[in-house]
Motif scaffolding. Structure first.
Motif, PDB file in Angstrom:
ATOM      1  N   VAL A  10       0.866  -1.179   0.000  1.00 24.99           N
ATOM      2  CA  VAL A  10       0.000   0.000   0.000  1.00 24.99           C
ATOM      3  C   VAL A  10       0.901   1.227   0.000  1.00 24.99           C
ATOM      4  O   VAL A  10       1.619   1.477   0.988  1.00 24.99           O
ATOM      5  N   THR A  11       0.901   1.990  -1.069  1.00 24.56           N
ATOM      6  CA  THR A  11       1.697   3.224  -1.063  1.00 24.56           C
ATOM      7  C   THR A  11       0.894   4.321  -0.365  1.00 24.56           C
ATOM      8  O   THR A  11      -0.333   4.375  -0.448  1.00 24.56           O
ATOM      9  N   THR A  53       6.386  -1.172   7.831  1.00 27.48           N
ATOM     10  CA  THR A  53       6.526   0.199   7.354  1.00 27.48           C
ATOM     11  C   THR A  53       7.823   0.334   6.571  1.00 27.48           C
ATOM     12  O   THR A  53       8.891  -0.057   7.054  1.00 27.48           O
ATOM     13  N   ILE A  54       7.707   0.879   5.373  1.00 30.35           N
ATOM     14  CA  ILE A  54       8.875   0.980   4.497  1.00 30.35           C
ATOM     15  C   ILE A  54       8.903   2.364   3.847  1.00 30.35           C
ATOM     16  O   ILE A  54       7.883   2.856   3.366  1.00 30.35           O
ATOM     17  N   ARG A  55      10.091   2.952   3.826  1.00 33.26           N
ATOM     18  CA  ARG A  55      10.241   4.265   3.197  1.00 33.26           C
ATOM     19  C   ARG A  55      10.144   4.142   1.672  1.00 33.26           C
ATOM     20  O   ARG A  55      10.756   3.261   1.072  1.00 33.26           O
ATOM     21  N   MET A  56       9.362   5.015   1.072  1.00 38.50           N
ATOM     22  CA  MET A  56       9.307   5.076  -0.395  1.00 38.50           C
ATOM     23  C   MET A  56       8.790   6.454  -0.808  1.00 38.50           C
ATOM     24  O   MET A  56       7.792   6.928  -0.267  1.00 38.50           O
ATOM     25  N   VAL A  80      -0.722  -7.956  -4.337  1.00 37.83           N
ATOM     26  CA  VAL A  80      -1.677  -6.857  -4.535  1.00 37.83           C
ATOM     27  C   VAL A  80      -0.954  -5.527  -4.360  1.00 37.83           C
ATOM     28  O   VAL A  80      -0.195  -5.354  -3.401  1.00 37.83           O
ATOM     29  N   LEU A  81      -1.185  -4.596  -5.293  1.00 34.89           N
ATOM     30  CA  LEU A  81      -0.672  -3.230  -5.148  1.00 34.89           C
ATOM     31  C   LEU A  81      -1.853  -2.274  -5.006  1.00 34.89           C
ATOM     32  O   LEU A  81      -2.740  -2.257  -5.869  1.00 34.89           O
ATOM     33  N   ILE A  82      -1.861  -1.520  -3.905  1.00 32.04           N
ATOM     34  CA  ILE A  82      -2.830  -0.435  -3.750  1.00 32.04           C
ATOM     35  C   ILE A  82      -2.048   0.857  -3.906  1.00 32.04           C
ATOM     36  O   ILE A  82      -1.360   1.302  -2.980  1.00 32.04           O
ATOM     37  N   ASN A  83      -2.103   1.424  -5.089  1.00 32.10           N
ATOM     38  CA  ASN A  83      -1.238   2.557  -5.445  1.00 32.10           C
ATOM     39  C   ASN A  83      -1.955   3.850  -5.077  1.00 32.10           C
ATOM     40  O   ASN A  83      -2.509   4.537  -5.924  1.00 32.10           O
ATOM     41  N   ASN A  84      -1.904   4.156  -3.791  1.00 35.72           N
ATOM     42  CA  ASN A  84      -2.744   5.207  -3.213  1.00 35.72           C
ATOM     43  C   ASN A  84      -2.012   6.536  -3.021  1.00 35.72           C
ATOM     44  O   ASN A  84      -2.646   7.581  -2.954  1.00 35.72           O
TER      45      ASN A  84
END
Ligand SMILES: NC(=O)c1ccc[n+]([C@@H]2O[C@H](COP(=O)([O-])OP(=O)(O)OC[C@H]3O[C@@H](n4cnc5c(N)ncnc54)[C@H](OP(=O)(O)O)[C@@H]3O)[C@@H](O)[C@H]2O)c1
Length: 104
Positions: A10-11, A53-56, A80-84
């Motif tokens: 989840v971004t 939790t990951i920095r991006m 799954v990618l939730i590109n939020n």
């Protein structure tokens, strides 16, 4: 890392919709990685008690590649990618500077 259920990225999971999605899915058995520009670096593998939790920064290719590679190394895949991640700028165009538009 043991892979519990599907792996979700989840971004933009430090607040709002992304944080709610990450929390909701982690409570239902998904292995969730949530990102923020201000979370710890991927190699620290920290959690906030609910999800990893990951920095991006989604505007920097190297940052995206580093975070995704770290997740792949730990889990073997992302299901799954939730590109939020994103932000909104509201206001009249004549009151918005090019800098504000480019940086939002
Ligand atoms: N809320 C609404 O009514 C609404 C309506 C239409 C569309 N949307 C869209 O839905 C998404 C979520 O909205 P929200 O209201 O939940 O927003 P929010 O609470 O402001 O959260 C935005 C998230 O995106 C992250 N983010 C922003 N820029 C980023 C970047 N360059 N790299 C990585 N992460 C970044 C923020 O993380 P950090 O700042 O911690 O890095 C934060 O976690 C946004 O894309 C927004 O544009 C929202």
């Amino acid at each position: 890392m043991e892979r519990n259920g599907k792996v979700v990225l989840v971004t933009g999971a430090s607040s709002g919709i992304g944080k709610s999605c990450a929390k909701y899915l982690s409570e239902r058995g998904y292995t969730v990685f949530g990102t923020s520009r201000y979370f710890p670096p991927a190699n620290l593998l920290e959690t906030n008690g609910q999800f990893h939790t990951i920095r991006m920064d989604v505007t920097i290719d190297e940052s995206v590649n580093e975070a995704v590679q770290a997740i792949l190394n730990k889990t073997g895949g992302i299901d799954v990618l939730i590109n939020n991640a994103g932000c909104a700028l509201a206001g009249a165009i004549e009151d918005t500077s090019p800098e504000e538009a480019l940086n939002s």
